[in-house]
Each structure stands twice: as C-alpha cells, then as structure tokens.
Design a protein around this motif. Sequence first.
Motif, PDB file in Angstrom:
ATOM      1  N   GLY A  56      83.308  -1.327 -27.350  1.00  0.00           N
ATOM      2  CA  GLY A  56      82.848  -2.679 -27.033  1.00  0.00           C
ATOM      3  C   GLY A  56      81.724  -2.736 -26.111  1.00  0.00           C
ATOM      4  O   GLY A  56      80.683  -3.441 -26.322  1.00  0.00           O
ATOM      5  N   TRP A  57      81.659  -1.845 -25.153  1.00  0.00           N
ATOM      6  CA  TRP A  57      80.677  -1.940 -24.166  1.00  0.00           C
ATOM      7  C   TRP A  57      79.579  -1.215 -24.857  1.00  0.00           C
ATOM      8  O   TRP A  57      78.425  -1.508 -24.473  1.00  0.00           O
ATOM      9  CB  TRP A  57      81.244  -0.738 -23.065  1.00  0.00           C
ATOM     10  CG  TRP A  57      80.242  -0.929 -21.820  1.00  0.00           C
ATOM     11  CD1 TRP A  57      79.130  -0.001 -21.566  1.00  0.00           C
ATOM     12  CD2 TRP A  57      80.400  -1.851 -20.880  1.00  0.00           C
ATOM     13  NE1 TRP A  57      78.638  -0.499 -20.227  1.00  0.00           N
ATOM     14  CE2 TRP A  57      79.371  -1.484 -19.852  1.00  0.00           C
ATOM     15  CE3 TRP A  57      80.972  -2.994 -20.523  1.00  0.00           C
ATOM     16  CZ2 TRP A  57      78.972  -2.141 -18.657  1.00  0.00           C
ATOM     17  CZ3 TRP A  57      81.014  -3.685 -19.297  1.00  0.00           C
ATOM     18  CH2 TRP A  57      79.969  -3.215 -18.424  1.00  0.00           C
ATOM     19  N   ALA A  75      80.650  -6.929 -29.921  1.00  0.00           N
ATOM     20  CA  ALA A  75      81.293  -6.316 -28.575  1.00  0.00           C
ATOM     21  C   ALA A  75      82.714  -7.244 -28.345  1.00  0.00           C
ATOM     22  O   ALA A  75      83.643  -6.572 -27.774  1.00  0.00           O
ATOM     23  CB  ALA A  75      80.337  -6.622 -27.546  1.00  0.00           C
ATOM     24  N   MET A  80      77.845  -4.079 -26.767  1.00  0.00           N
ATOM     25  CA  MET A  80      77.260  -4.809 -25.876  1.00  0.00           C
ATOM     26  C   MET A  80      75.732  -4.446 -25.469  1.00  0.00           C
ATOM     27  O   MET A  80      74.712  -5.160 -25.156  1.00  0.00           O
ATOM     28  CB  MET A  80      78.027  -5.415 -24.729  1.00  0.00           C
ATOM     29  CG  MET A  80      77.382  -6.169 -23.700  1.00  0.00           C
ATOM     30  SD  MET A  80      78.752  -6.778 -22.422  1.00  0.00           S
ATOM     31  CE  MET A  80      78.952  -5.079 -21.438  1.00  0.00           C
ATOM     32  N   GLN A 100      79.939  -9.451 -19.755  1.00  0.00           N
ATOM     33  CA  GLN A 100      79.171 -10.045 -21.237  1.00  0.00           C
ATOM     34  C   GLN A 100      78.985 -11.515 -20.740  1.00  0.00           C
ATOM     35  O   GLN A 100      77.944 -11.747 -21.398  1.00  0.00           O
ATOM     36  CB  GLN A 100      80.077  -9.995 -22.335  1.00  0.00           C
ATOM     37  CG  GLN A 100      79.443 -10.315 -23.473  1.00  0.00           C
ATOM     38  CD  GLN A 100      80.290 -10.106 -24.804  1.00  0.00           C
ATOM     39  OE1 GLN A 100      81.461 -10.369 -24.707  1.00  0.00           O
ATOM     40  NE2 GLN A 100      79.801  -9.741 -25.956  1.00  0.00           N
TER      41      GLN A 100
END
Length: 329
Positions: free
Chosen positions: A86-87, A98, A90, A128
């Motif tokens: 996910g990081w 993400a 992003m 985020q």
Amino acid sequence: MSTTRSTGIHCPVGPPVTGPVTEVIAATVDAVRRLDDAEGGNRSSLQYAHQQFALVAEYVRRESFTTPAVRVRMVNLWAQLAQTVGWMAMDAGLHGLAQRYFRTGLAAAHESGDLSLTSHLHGCLTYQAITLGRIRDAIDLANAGITAARTEPPAVRALAAARHAHAHAAFGDVHGLRQSTDEARSHLDHPDALDSRPSWLYWLTDLDVVTGQTLITAGFADSPGASRLLDEADPLITPWLGTHAEQTETRDALLHGTWLARSYLRRDDLEQTLATATSLLRYATTVRSAQVTTILHGLCADLDHRDDLRNHPGALELRKQLKAAAGLT
C-alpha cells in the motif's frame, strides 16, 4: 477469515501450510520492505510486490494450516505485506489502489490481533489523507491510530503520536502539533523503546526528520508563526541530508530535501534554496516516485510564481533543471 466469502474467490485446499513455510514468507515480506526502501513505488517493483501479496492471499484463503498459530502468523504476514505494498502504491500516486491495500491490511491485522500494526496502518491512511488534502479525515484516522497503540510498545505509541502531530500540522493547529510531538518524543525516550520495537519498525530510531517535516507541513498550512516553524525544521533535516547523501535511500533525501528547499524560498532565502535544491537534483534521475515528482513540481511552481526571480540566473537554471527532472515542458 471472511475474505473468501467477501471476494468470491475460492482456492482449492492444498497441503496445509506449515511453520517453515511461514518463515520463508516472512523473509519475502522483509525483502519487499527493503525493496520499497531502495526503489519506492516504481511500477516494476510494485508489480513484483503485488505478486507476493497475491501468493500470500491465496494461502490465507485456502484456510489450510497445520496449527491455529500458523494460521495467525500467515494472516499477520499478509497484513504486513498489505501495509508495505500500500505504501508503494501511494508513493506511485495510485491512491485508490493504496487505500485498498491499507484496508485489507487493517482487516488482517485485526484478525491476527496485532494492535501495533493496526495503529501503523491507521497512520499510513493518515499520511495519505494529508497528501490528498483530506485533513479532517486525517485527524480522525490519527486518533484511531492513537487508540489502537494505547497498550503497545513505546516506539509504536511514538509513531502514532508523530502521525497525530502531522495531522494537526496540516490543519494549522500548532498547539496540537506541539502536544503530540512532545508525546512522541517522550515515548521514544523510553529506555526500552528501540529494543521492544516490532521488526517492521526498524527505521524509527529518532524523530528528527519526522518532526522537521511536520514543522514544514505546518508552515505551509499558514499556521501562526509559520516562518518560525520553518526555521525550527532546518537543524532537524539538514544534518540528516548530509549524513545520508551517499546512501541508497535517495527517495527520502529528495522528498524531505525538496520540501526544505521550498521552505527556504518561502522565507526568501534564495541562496539556500538554490544550494539545497541543486545538491539534490543528482538523485532525481534515479528516484522513480510520483510523490517526489509532485514535490519537485511544487518547487518549480514556487519559482514560477516569483516575478522577482524571472530573470535571476540561478533561479532560471534551477527551474530548467527541475522541469527536466520532473518531466515538465
């Protein structure tokens, strides 16, 4: 887990997953984390990371394990991998993707009973939300991270408080920033803070750069005393840039260094703006990060908006180099 029912994916039951298999997967999860450190969210790295994520997801959905403890371990590794991928997504500017990873990670962290990782994932969602300008959402998410970390190791509480400070900074709340930063420092000053960290929190050794970036965020949110806040950030970020200038984590150097250059320009210190930005541009050809490119765009726009610098030789040259680095025409 409810994952099989909710996704409609039904994997055939194979041989039960054993403890040694989870150890191999744990090494893969750590390798993906190191890949993010070195490469960030470039598309080829993200594709590889997703393949590993899908493999672990298949194991989880089979629901075939030698023991309940092995099952919990596998679900937790899936949560850790979801956080890292996910990081990376992003960082690549793929915010919808993400968020799906982060939400999957939250469900898996909850399923495995890992409050530290739950807190960290709330912190990722906080970061985020700040990036997307959803500041009230960021504060709510940061509060959830604080709640999840309440009984966790000191370093986890420090990270949650630091994300809380960042959310308040983006909102322009200097009092909240100060209060949460002090709380974060008090947790990380605990004698056992570093020794009791979860393995995935290896990178949190001090709060200088994190705090420096939070101060810059507050300054750019036009908080009261913005110039003073930007001044405070200098000694927290500048030494770190010097120390890390020749190391492999160039994405972070470029990210925080470019924000520092923007902060110098905001304070009309053109000499430091030019010196800082020029020293960092050598990284721009090797860092493939949409997040960093956005910040480079921001510095270029800052220069473009300064009528008094339109004919300044140094500013003209920097604008030219920034546009080449950020892919602008």
